[in-house]
Design an enzyme around this catalytic site. Structure first.
Site, PDB file in Angstrom:
ATOM      1  CB  CYS A  13      -0.965  -0.035   1.186  1.00  0.00           C
ATOM      2  SG  CYS A  13      -0.206  -0.057   2.822  1.00  0.00           S
TER       3      CYS A  13
HETATM    4  C1  RB5 Z   1      -3.839   5.379   1.179  1.00  0.00           C
HETATM    5  O1  RB5 Z   1      -5.105   4.879   1.413  1.00  0.00           O
HETATM    6  C2  RB5 Z   1      -2.886   4.939   2.293  1.00  0.00           C
HETATM    7  O2  RB5 Z   1      -3.411   5.270   3.547  1.00  0.00           O
HETATM    8  C3  RB5 Z   1      -2.640   3.431   2.248  1.00  0.00           C
HETATM    9  O3  RB5 Z   1      -2.159   3.076   1.003  1.00  0.00           O
HETATM   10  C4  RB5 Z   1      -1.636   2.899   3.239  1.00  0.00           C
HETATM   11  O4  RB5 Z   1      -0.480   3.651   3.261  1.00  0.00           O
HETATM   12  C5  RB5 Z   1      -2.139   2.592   4.587  1.00  0.00           C
HETATM   13  O5  RB5 Z   1      -1.433   2.104   5.473  1.00  0.00           O
END
Ligand code: RB5
Length: 152
Positions: free
Chosen positions: A67
């Site tokens: 993420c």
């Molecule tokens: C974006 O939603 C961001 O919050 C996600 O990709 C991640 O970094 C969460 O831990």
């Protein structure tokens, strides 16, 4: 090497494609779960939970979740009983995640590492195997405490 499952949220879509191609270039079978293809507005907890349930159900050995930071993916994957995940943005941690902690899920942040470092981290993680030995009692304690926690 058994199949590796991978998924990412919208923040890490491009890095996921890079890593899928990287793994395939090494002859490794990769399954991109592409939860956003099923549920386009799925957020990182939903994407991570979907992958972690598969790891649990199929007793998968290795999976990758990415993420923006890797943090949210690791947090949600660790909420599924029997699934262990850690964020690694360096090679040493990636080796230890497997060798010492016996975790199945490598998490990374696409807003933290560049593509080349991410590939190098994945390679180090792939080479590492659980060493047991002095790590084994600690991993067992973690499993026991997890069972306690899930009982409540
Ligand atoms: C974006 O939603 C961001 O919050 C996600 O990709 C991640 O970094 C969460 O831990």
């Amino acid at each position: 090497m058994s199949k590796i499952v991978i998924d990412a949220d919208d923040a890490a879509f491009s890095l996921k494609k890079v890593l899928v191609a990287h793994l395939q270039s090494k002859g490794i079978e990769v399954e991109d779960l592409d939860y956003n293809g099923i549920k386009p507005d799925a957020t990182y907890p939903e994407v991570g939970y979907n992958l972690a349930l598969k790891v649990q159900a199929e007793h998968l050995d290795r999976a990758i979740l990415i993420c923006g930071t890797g943090l949210g993916m690791a947090m949600i994957a660790n909420k599924v009983e029997g699934v262990y995940a850690g964020v690694c943005h360096d090679v040493y941690s990636a080796e230890r995640l497997r060798a010492s902690n016996n975790a199945q899920v490598l998490c990374m942040g696409a807003r933290v590492v560049g593509e080349e470092l991410a590939k190098t981290i994945v390679d180090a993680w792939l080479k590492a195997e659980y060493q047991g030995g002095r790590s084994a009692p600690k991993v067992e304690i973690m499993r026991d405490l997890e069972k306690e926690s899930f009982k409540k």
